[in-house]
Design a protein around this motif. Structure first.
Motif, PDB file in Angstrom:
ATOM      1  N   ALA A  92       6.715  -5.648  -2.231  1.00  0.00           N
ATOM      2  CA  ALA A  92       6.032  -4.651  -3.048  1.00  0.00           C
ATOM      3  C   ALA A  92       6.503  -4.711  -4.495  1.00  0.00           C
ATOM      4  CB  ALA A  92       6.271  -3.248  -2.472  1.00  0.00           C
ATOM      5  N   LYS A  93       7.819  -4.839  -4.711  1.00  0.00           N
ATOM      6  CA  LYS A  93       8.344  -4.893  -6.069  1.00  0.00           C
ATOM      7  C   LYS A  93       7.805  -6.097  -6.812  1.00  0.00           C
ATOM      8  CE  LYS A  93      11.061  -1.493  -4.866  1.00  0.00           C
ATOM      9  NZ  LYS A  93      10.835  -0.840  -3.585  1.00  0.00           N
ATOM     10  N   SER A  94       7.689  -7.224  -6.102  1.00  0.00           N
ATOM     11  CA  SER A  94       7.251  -8.451  -6.756  1.00  0.00           C
ATOM     12  C   SER A  94       5.792  -8.365  -7.190  1.00  0.00           C
ATOM     13  CB  SER A  94       7.444  -9.646  -5.813  1.00  0.00           C
ATOM     14  OG  SER A  94       7.012 -10.842  -6.416  1.00  0.00           O
ATOM     15  N   VAL A  95       4.919  -7.878  -6.320  1.00  0.00           N
ATOM     16  CA  VAL A  95       3.496  -7.853  -6.662  1.00  0.00           C
ATOM     17  C   VAL A  95       3.158  -6.752  -7.657  1.00  0.00           C
ATOM     18  CG1 VAL A  95       2.818  -8.826  -4.445  1.00  0.00           C
ATOM     19  CG2 VAL A  95       2.851  -6.360  -4.712  1.00  0.00           C
ATOM     20  N   LEU A  96       3.983  -5.720  -7.736  1.00  0.00           N
ATOM     21  CA  LEU A  96       3.694  -4.614  -8.644  1.00  0.00           C
ATOM     22  C   LEU A  96       4.396  -4.749  -9.990  1.00  0.00           C
ATOM     23  CD1 LEU A  96       3.916  -1.634  -6.121  1.00  0.00           C
ATOM     24  CD2 LEU A  96       1.858  -2.653  -7.085  1.00  0.00           C
TER      25      LEU A  96
ATOM     26  N   GLY B 182       0.788  -1.217   0.000  1.00  0.00           N
ATOM     27  CA  GLY B 182       0.000   0.000   0.000  1.00  0.00           C
ATOM     28  C   GLY B 182       0.822   1.270   0.000  1.00  0.00           C
ATOM     29  N   GLU B 183       1.942   1.279   0.714  1.00  0.00           N
ATOM     30  CA  GLU B 183       2.749   2.494   0.776  1.00  0.00           C
ATOM     31  C   GLU B 183       3.387   2.818  -0.575  1.00  0.00           C
ATOM     32  OE1 GLU B 183       4.020   3.044   5.434  1.00  0.00           O
ATOM     33  OE2 GLU B 183       5.506   2.243   4.038  1.00  0.00           O
ATOM     34  N   ILE B 184       3.622   1.798  -1.389  1.00  0.00           N
ATOM     35  CA  ILE B 184       4.123   2.064  -2.739  1.00  0.00           C
ATOM     36  C   ILE B 184       2.990   2.580  -3.612  1.00  0.00           C
ATOM     37  CG2 ILE B 184       5.112   1.036  -4.820  1.00  0.00           C
ATOM     38  CD1 ILE B 184       7.110   1.228  -2.591  1.00  0.00           C
ATOM     39  N   CYS B 185       1.848   1.897  -3.577  1.00  0.00           N
ATOM     40  CA  CYS B 185       0.733   2.239  -4.469  1.00  0.00           C
ATOM     41  C   CYS B 185       0.125   3.595  -4.152  1.00  0.00           C
ATOM     42  CB  CYS B 185      -0.349   1.163  -4.391  1.00  0.00           C
ATOM     43  SG  CYS B 185       0.149  -0.438  -5.072  1.00  0.00           S
ATOM     44  N   GLN B 186       0.125   3.998  -2.890  1.00  0.00           N
ATOM     45  CA  GLN B 186      -0.577   5.220  -2.532  1.00  0.00           C
ATOM     46  C   GLN B 186       0.048   6.467  -3.161  1.00  0.00           C
ATOM     47  OE1 GLN B 186      -0.611   6.039   1.652  1.00  0.00           O
ATOM     48  NE2 GLN B 186       1.604   6.055   1.885  1.00  0.00           N
ATOM     49  N   ASP B 187       1.310   6.353  -3.578  1.00  0.00           N
ATOM     50  CA  ASP B 187       1.944   7.495  -4.225  1.00  0.00           C
ATOM     51  C   ASP B 187       1.352   7.785  -5.586  1.00  0.00           C
ATOM     52  OD1 ASP B 187       5.270   6.720  -2.945  1.00  0.00           O
ATOM     53  OD2 ASP B 187       3.639   7.910  -2.105  1.00  0.00           O
TER      54      ASP B 187
END
Length: 473
Positions: free
Chosen positions: A437-441, A263-268
């Motif tokens: 985060a890198k893997s799922v995105l 979430g902290e990656i996506c929220q940007d």
């Protein structure tokens, strides 16, 4: 002089500082058919970019040296200022850099191509023969691709690793490196980044690197994120320390770890940082009937939470008020998001792309309906990220991912495009949150591009976007 100062020096020399810059342009370079130096080895090519001023050529920048390649694709991107009203003459020189020496003094000149920046920008992809001394042409050619930047100069930092790679070397382990390509509007691919080579290693960890948001999402920060959390009884009693939902006073549970990491990656990439959060598989108040798409904040009219921290707080406040139940049906939540995505698809501009993040223990009981929902959603502007929490059997979840074959509905209808990415949290239990985060995105950027390419919708520049946005009073 440092490489970073070369362009600034060239700018001042060429007199570019005095007039306003129209736009910035990225130039990518590739060559084909470079002649070998001799019968025993291939060249080690490097391209030098020069600009002309008052009849003289000044070096602006140069690519990396690619060892032993007759058709190199360079990862180095030239960033230049483009002035529509000026004739900007460019010269691309190809040199063969001897091993152990990155300088041009002892390099062999392999050819050059001259053009104007306007020619490249107008054609977007310019291919010309490389001319040798005396302006004689051989079989070698150079291709230069141009892309105008949107004006967003933000960057994200990424890092990658791999595990249990195939061993391609006979006497030692493989020497892997990673290449990342981006799908363009016309369906072609452009090299975005090439990592360093990790020698003799089948589980490499490459150095982190930065990439611009123009590459990741065309500078569009308004991609909506939705979060779904699995509340089924298979997770165990949240008051028990063995439960996947157990709220430890000092340590987050696996659901929270996965939620925060992704979430902290996506929220940007969400402009208002408000995220609708839903749960499924629980008996909810006041009548304690089972629900598979209830608002975690219990406000069905406004399920949005302020930031990822707001989702975390709503989740923690929700747990004591509900009773974990079952079954684990995720089709309803996919259909709920698909309904919003379907409405967006029928708008003229289709400015919103939906990302559904599902956190579940993996014991899915409505596989047929889920497959049907995913096939339907593959036609819509949305992606589904699934993180499997706990030690359950995730075999069925791997099927949804579609990496091993084309996912089909129970009736045999195939997905239009791959929109699901599944990752088991246990594989990253002892890794950094960034690694998960890198893997799922990893697949999301291509999924976004594939959708808009299929619909024939081109990215809007930031000025057009701002002029068409409507704001509430």
């Amino acid at each position: 002089m440092k490489m970073s100062n070369i362009y600034e020096s060239a700018e001042a020399t060429l007199g570019f500082i005095s007039s306003p810059c129209l736009t910035k342009v990225e130039l990518r370079v590739a060559c084909r058919g470079i002649s070998d130096r001799d019968a025993l080895s291939k060249p080690d090519p490097c391209v030098v970019l020069k600009m002309q001023s008052h009849g003289q050529w000044f070096e602006v920048d140069r690519t990396e040296v690619i060892r032993s390649s007759s058709s190199p694709v360079f990862s180095k991107i030239f960033l230049v200022d483009y002035y529509f009203e000026e004739v900007q003459r460019l010269r691309f020189e190809l040199h063969d850099i001897s091993s152990g020496n990155n300088g041009l003094r002892d390099a062999d000149f392999l050819g050059a191509m001259e053009c104007t920046l306007g020619q490249i920008v107008s054609q977007r992809k310019l291919t010309k023969a490389l001319l040798k001394q005396g302006n004689t042409s051989g079989k070698s050619s150079i291709m230069v691709t141009a892309e105008e930047l949107s004006g967003n100069d933000d960057y994200v930092e990424l890092s990658f690793s791999a595990r249990k790679l195939d061993d391609k070397d006979f006497f030692s382990k493989s020497d892997p490196f990673l290449e990342i390509f981006r799908v363009n509007d016309d369906g072609t691919e452009s090299l975005v980044h090439r990592t360093e080579t990790v020698m003799n290693n089948l589980s490499p960890v490459w150095k982190s690197f930065k990439v611009s948001l123009n590459t990741l999402c065309s500078g569009d920060h308004d991609r909506e994120l939705k979060v779904a959390i699995d509340f089924t009884a298979s997770n165990g009693d949240p008051r028990n320390s063995c439960s996947l939902h157990y709220i430890h006073p000092y340590q987050p549970n696996e659901y929270l770890k996965a939620l925060v990491a992704v979430g902290e990656i996506c929220q940007d990439y969400d402009s208002d940082k408000m995220f609708p959060a839903f749960g499924f598989g629980a008996l909810i108040p006041p009548d304690f009937k089972v629900s598979h798409d209830f608002a975690v904040n219990f406000d069905e009219d406004n399920p949005e939470c302020a930031g990822i921290q707001g989702v975390v707080e709503a989740y923690q406040n929700c747990l004591p008020k509900i009773q974990l139940y079952g079954p684990t049906n995720i089709a309803p939540i996919i259909q709920k998001v698909a309904s919003s995505a379907s409405e967006e698809m029928h708008t003229k501009e289709a400015m919103e792309y939906f990302i559904l993040l599902i956190l579940t223990d993996g014991v899915i009981t409505d596989m047929a309906d889920t497959r049907e929902a995913i096939v339907h959603a593959s036609h819509l502007p949305m992606s589904v990220i699934i993180v499997g929490v706990g030690n359950a059997d995730f075999t069925d979840m791997q099927i949804l991912d579609g990496d091993d074959g084309i996912l089909r509905s129970p009736k045999g209808e195939p997905v239009l495009r791959d929109i699901v990415q599944f990752v088991p949290f246990k594989d990253f239990k002892h890794a950094s949150p960034a690694a998960l985060a890198k893997s799922v995105l990893a697949e999301v950027p291509n999924q976004v591009v594939d959708y808009y390419n299929a619909k024939g919708i081109k990215p809007k520049c930031m000025t057009d976007y701002e002029s068409t946005r409507t704001f509430s009073p």
